[in-house]
Structures are given as structure tokens and as C-alpha cells.
Scaffold this active site. Structure first.
Site, mmCIF file in Angstrom:
data_model
loop_
_atom_site.group_PDB
_atom_site.id
_atom_site.type_symbol
_atom_site.label_atom_id
_atom_site.label_comp_id
_atom_site.label_asym_id
_atom_site.label_seq_id
_atom_site.Cartn_x
_atom_site.Cartn_y
_atom_site.Cartn_z
ATOM 1 N N ALA A 131 6.897 2.290 4.491
ATOM 2 C CA ALA A 131 5.862 1.770 3.601
ATOM 3 C C ALA A 131 6.266 2.074 2.166
ATOM 4 O O ALA A 131 6.931 3.071 1.896
ATOM 5 C CB ALA A 131 4.505 2.391 3.922
ATOM 6 N N SER A 132 5.841 1.215 1.251
ATOM 7 C CA SER A 132 6.202 1.393 -0.151
ATOM 8 C C SER A 132 4.984 1.101 -1.022
ATOM 9 O O SER A 132 4.325 0.074 -0.857
ATOM 10 C CB SER A 132 7.350 0.455 -0.517
ATOM 11 N N ALA A 133 4.688 2.024 -1.919
ATOM 12 C CA ALA A 133 3.549 1.863 -2.821
ATOM 13 C C ALA A 133 4.011 2.095 -4.255
ATOM 14 O O ALA A 133 5.194 2.321 -4.517
ATOM 15 C CB ALA A 133 2.433 2.826 -2.433
ATOM 16 N N SER A 134 3.064 2.070 -5.194
ATOM 17 C CA SER A 134 3.425 2.160 -6.603
ATOM 18 C C SER A 134 3.895 3.550 -7.009
ATOM 19 O O SER A 134 4.685 3.693 -7.938
ATOM 20 C CB SER A 134 2.219 1.762 -7.467
ATOM 21 N N GLN A 137 7.159 6.150 -1.672
ATOM 22 C CA GLN A 137 7.417 5.404 -0.448
ATOM 23 C C GLN A 137 7.721 6.373 0.681
ATOM 24 O O GLN A 137 8.033 7.547 0.450
ATOM 25 C CB GLN A 137 8.541 4.395 -0.624
ATOM 26 N N VAL A 138 7.626 5.864 1.920
ATOM 27 C CA VAL A 138 7.694 6.709 3.111
ATOM 28 C C VAL A 138 8.861 6.267 3.985
ATOM 29 O O VAL A 138 9.073 5.070 4.196
ATOM 30 C CB VAL A 138 6.367 6.632 3.909
ATOM 31 N N ASP A 287 -10.106 8.103 0.031
ATOM 32 C CA ASP A 287 -9.289 6.897 -0.083
ATOM 33 C C ASP A 287 -9.175 6.242 1.291
ATOM 34 O O ASP A 287 -8.083 5.936 1.767
ATOM 35 C CB ASP A 287 -7.906 7.257 -0.635
#
Length: 547
Positions: A131-134, A137-138, A287
Site C-alpha cells: 500500500a502507498s499513501a502520502s 508506504q508498506v 481514523d
């Protein structure tokens, strides 16, 4: 961020704003209104899709501005008490999916942080990001001992980029606050401060790990919620390693149905978990959007949630808990006077607030909501309306309550997606009443005494000395006050004597002077002159000896 960089960044932002015709919002302000004709020179003014709402245009512009603006927009979407509803709804749709950075870069960051070769840390490392976020990432990894795990890595250079954009946000917020009375209502400087706080918290992966550990302890052995274990030996500020979980994403309703999971029970359990975190633990995952929730495939007959991503959490004081529980119950009983009294007694509203006015404002907002069936009533929307109404009466909404309201909206959205006929009040009402009964009454009183008894027994031997010290100090204060009073009396008497002495000496001087003048001129008989001089001398002696 130097002035040239800021200027270039502002130029890029302005171009994107023009592309989505958001410059019209700027020209609507009193400061730029005289220059509104400039928008007709904007080529996108004639080419843009007029069917897009302002909320949609804002969301698309933020997505184009980049990951930091996306994260800021997500944070901003939680401030529904300040934003118009259409804009808040669109900002809530912002997707934090950005292209991943190179897996070799992730390896380098891990090796630099842990001061070890990647092969000495993990027996396997998947260079393809899960997964990739701002912010991060994982990647999937396997520990040396064979345990399956994931490693979360901050994006390279992300801290510097965040600092630069936050500096720009701050500059713009100050400009808007100074020049736009209309925009000042939305508290731009406070919003930027809140965004800054949230972003800096998410940059600290050790803090996220600590949040996860706390939630895991709170739900130790629970069949309702599972929190993955944090492997602290491998964690640093920019690297977080935790247990790899297996589950069905909560938004994949078809897969959940195919697994044979009871959707009604699953939805109700989600509500129970939320209220347990808020009222039992006073520590909640803030969240809980669908991307952070999974359903375990190990307990199909007894559905269990799995939560990830613990960068944002909230906590409530006992006062906050009482405020929420009593207000919710009073709302659903339509006891608006009780709601108004609770707001003032809890200190959320100024003491001079007129209860009848606040009660009337709440009634006007809530009656249309309660006209609908109970299962269609949104707790989150109810809190939102409450905050918006109370703000007109100068209420100071605490950040933890904003987080709670945002989380409740997420939970309701997930619950409605799983089971549309979910009736939250049938779960929440009895839960709140049970919690309040535990907080009030003889049993609660005895429980508090029992809980505090060990502390009191430890302090008991010190009480006589503390009492003696307090009494002694009180005695000294009394003596000091008495001394000061006596001193004041003496000073007053002395002051009066001094004034009398001055008057007497003045008269003496007058008599003596008069006698000397008369003696010099010989205009009066000598006996009278001697008498005047004698009186002056006698008065002088009295003043000196008696006064």
C-alpha cells in the site's frame, strides 16, 4: 522555504485554481472583488465543466496539488463544524492513494535507520509495496524467526516537503485572516495549526506504534477487535514493523457475504467497539475509514474486526464522557432544556448564556431530524448540528470532540454500508444508560472509594503532620495579620500626633514671632508681649514633652 520557491509554488497553485475556476472564490472576497474582471481572462473559465459543484472542483484541485494537500484536505474534512456541508462531504472523498516510491529506496531507509543490512533484519523483503499513501508506504516482510510482518516506511524527504508546504499554508492563512472578514469566520490560522499538529504526529512512527500497543492492551483477548502486534525491536522514527494481518477489507461486501458472515451482527459489533473505546477505555482509533478496517476470516461465526493505521487516536476525559453520554440521552428524549443546562454546567458555554435562547436554537435544529425514523437518525450528524449551533453561542469545541464526531460519522458510514437497516440507537441507548448508572449513585461512590483506598492508606500517616503544618501556618498568618493591624493603628496614631505637633509648633512659632515683632516696635505694653512670648514657649514645651 525561500521567497523564490514560495513564489513558484504559489504560481503553480494559482494555475490549478484557475483550471478549476476556484479563482472566483478569491475574487468574491472583499479584498479582491474590484479585480473580479480578471477571471474573464482565464481560458479555463470558458472551457471548464460547469456541471461540477464547488465541492467537486475543490476536491479535484487538491488531488492535483499533490499528496500533502490531500492529507491536509483529509484533516480539514473533519472540521465539519466550520466548513459548508457540501465541501466537507467532497473532502471526505479524498483518496490517499499515490504512486509508490522505489523499493530500493525503502530498503536504504530501513538500513540507515536500523544500522543493519536488510538481509540481517528480514529473511525476505517484497520490493513491491502493499500500500502507498502520502506520508508512507508498506512492504511485506518476513522476520528472521519466520514471523510474517509488514514494514511501514516514511517517504524520502517527506518531512522537508511538509515543512515547506505548511510554511506556505501559514503565510496564506495569515494573509486571509488579515484581509478577509468573511474568511476569518473559518479560523484559517487555527485550521493550519491543527493540520500541522496532525501531520507532524503522523511523521512519528514510534508514536503510531505506541498508539497501537495501547489499543492492543485495551482489547487483549477480545473476540470483537484485533490489533496487530508491534515488533518494537525493529521500530524507529521513520520505520515501523508490525504483525501482518489477514482479512477481508470492510468495503468488500460481496466477499464478506460469500464468507458467510452475519452482516447484521457485524454492523452492530462495529458500533459496540466504538462505544467501548470511547466510554470504557477513553482511547479510540480516530481514523476508522474503510481502508483501515478488515474482517478476520478466522472467526466467521463470531465476526471479528481488525484495525490498522494508528497515526490518529483520540482520548476523552471523564468530563467529556459525561458530556457526551448525558447530551445524547437528553437529545433522544427531546429534553432540550436539559441539553442547554448541561452545556453551561460543563463549562462549554459562557455562564451568562440565556438557557431559553440556546434551548430554542437546539430545538429548531433537532426537531426536523427526529421527524425521521430512529434508524435513519445519524449520531454523527446530530453532534455536528450540536457543534454548529453551539458555536453561535461562543462554545469552545475541543479537538477531541471533533475527532470523535468525525470517527462516529465513519463508523455510521461503514455500518450503513454493511447493513443498511442498522439501528444505532438500539445499541447505543442502553449502553449509555448502563455507563451513566456506573458513574452515578452509591455503587459508583463506593467503587471510587475502593479504587482510591490504596492511595489514601499510603498518604494516611502523613495527614497529622500535614494538619499540624496547616494549623501552624494558619496561626502564623493570624499573628501576622494582627501585627499588621496593630502596626497600622500605631502608624495612624503616630501620624495624627505628628500633624498635631506641626500645628502646635506652628502656633508656637507664630506667638514667638508676634511677641518679637511687638517687642521691636514697642507698640504694645510689655506685660502683654511677655504673655504672648510665654504662651509660645509653653506650647512648644507641651508639643515636645507630651506629643
Amino acid at each position: 522555504m525561500n521567497k523564490i520557491s514560495q513564489s513558484l509554488r504559489l504560481i503553480k497553485i494559482n494555475i490549478i485554481l484557475m483550471r478549476y475556476n476556484l479563482d472566483e472564490m478569491i475574487f468574491a472576497s472583499s479584498l479582491f472583488f474590484p479585480f473580479r474582471f480578471i477571471k474573464y481572462f482565464n481560458p479555463w473559465y470558458y472551457l471548464s465543466n460547469k456541471k461540477l459543484t464547488r465541492g467537486q472542483r475543490i476536491r479535484l484541485a487538491i488531488e492535483e496539488l499533490g499528496p500533502i494537500f490531500i492529507k491536509a484536505g483529509q484533516v480539514l474534512s473533519t472540521r465539519r463544524d466550520l466548513l459548508p456541508e457540501d465541501i466537507a462531504d467532497e473532502l471526505a472523498k479524498l483518496q490517499d492513494q499515490v504512486p509508490p516510491f522505489c523499493g530500493e529506496q525503502a530498503k536504504k531507509i530501513i538500513e540507515d535507520s536500523l544500522k543493519q543490512n536488510i538481509n540481517d533484519i528480514f529473511s525476505s523483503f517484497d520490493s513491491q509495496a502493499l500500500a502507498s499513501a502520502s506520508i508512507a508506504q508498506v512492504h511485506a516482510v518476513t522476520l528472521i524467526d519466520g514471523r510474517k510482518a509488514v514494514v511501514k516506511v516514511l517517504r524520502p524527504g517527506i518531512k522537508k516537503r511538509i515543512e515547506q508546504d505548511l510554511e506556505l499554508f501559514s503565510t496564506l492563512a495569515k494573509f486571509v485572516d488579515r484581509n478577509s472578514r468573511r474568511a476569518r469566520h473559518f479560523k484559517p490560522k487555527e485550521i493550519v495549526a491543527e493540520i500541522s499538529h496532525t501531520l507532524y504526529d503522523e511523521l512519528d512512527l514510534l508514536r503510531e506504534g505506541a498508539n497501537a500497543s495501547q489499543l492492543r492492551r485495551n482489547f487483549e483477548g477480545s473476540t470483537e477487535l484485533y490489533i496487530p502486534e508491534i515488533y518494537w525491536h525493529y521500530c524507529r522514527l521513520d520505520v515501523l514493523v508490525m504483525e501482518r494481518i489477514e482479512g477481508i477489507p470492510i468495503h468488500n461486501i460481496s466477499a464478506i457475504k460469500a464468507a458467510g458472515i452475519d452482516l447484521k451482527k457485524l454492523a452492530e459489533r462495529g458500533v459496540e467497539i466504538f462505544f467501548t473505546q470511547v466510554f470504557r477505555d477513553s482511547f479510540f482509533h480516530a481514523d476508522m475509514h474503510p481502508g483501515n478496517i478488515f474482517v478476520s476470516t478466522k472467526h466467521l461465526d463470531n465476526p471479528q474486526y481488525i484495525a490498522v493505521d494508528f497515526g490518529i487516536v483520540g482520548s476523552l476525559s471523564t468530563q467529556d464522557q459525561r458530556y457526551l453520554a448525558e447530551n445524547m440521552l437528553a437529545f433522544f428524549k427531546r429534553d432540550y432544556q436539559r441539553v442547554a443546562e448541561l452545556h453551561i454546567s460543563s463549562g462549554w458555554l459562557p455562564p451568562d448564556t440565556r438557557i431559553d435562547q440556546f434551548e430554542g436554537a437546539i430545538r429548531a435544529v433537532c426537531e426536523p431530524i427526529f421527524a425521521r425514523p430512529v434508524k435513519e437518525i445519524s449520531f454523527g450528524q446530530l453532534l455536528l448540528r450540536l457543534f454548529q449551533t453551539a458555536r453561535r453561542f461562543n462554545i469552545n469545541i475541543q479537538p477531541q470532540l471533533i475527532l470523535l464526531q468525525k470517527t462516529l460519522l465513519n463508523i455510521e458510514g461503514v455500518g450503513a454500508q454493511i447493513y443498511p437497516d442498522l439501528d444505532i440507537w438500539t445499541i447505543a441507548g442502553p449502553y449509555l444508560e448502563r455507563w451513566l448508572k456506573k458513574q452515578i449513585g452509591p455503587r459508583a461512590f463506593m467503587r471510587k472509594i475502593r479504587n482510591n483506598l490504596p492511595y489514601w492508606s499510603e498518604k494516611l500517616p502523613e495527614i497529622p503532620e500535614l494538619v499540624y503544618g496547616a494549623l501552624t501556618e494558619y496561626k502564623y498568618k493570624q499573628e501576622a495579620e494582627r501585627f499588621k493591624l496593630q502596626q497600622s493603628v500605631n502608624d495612624n496614631v503616630s501620624h495624627k500626633k505628628s500633624r498635631l505637633r506641626l500645628v502646635t509648633l506652628g502656633l508656637c512659632g507664630g506667638f514667638l514671632l508676634s511677641s518679637l515683632i511687638l517687642l521691636y516696635q514697642s507698640a504694645m505694653p510689655y506685660p502683654l508681649i511677655y504673655i504672648l512670648g510665654g504662651l509660645g514657649v509653653v506650647m512648644f514645651l507641651i508639643a515636645e514633652c507630651v506629643l
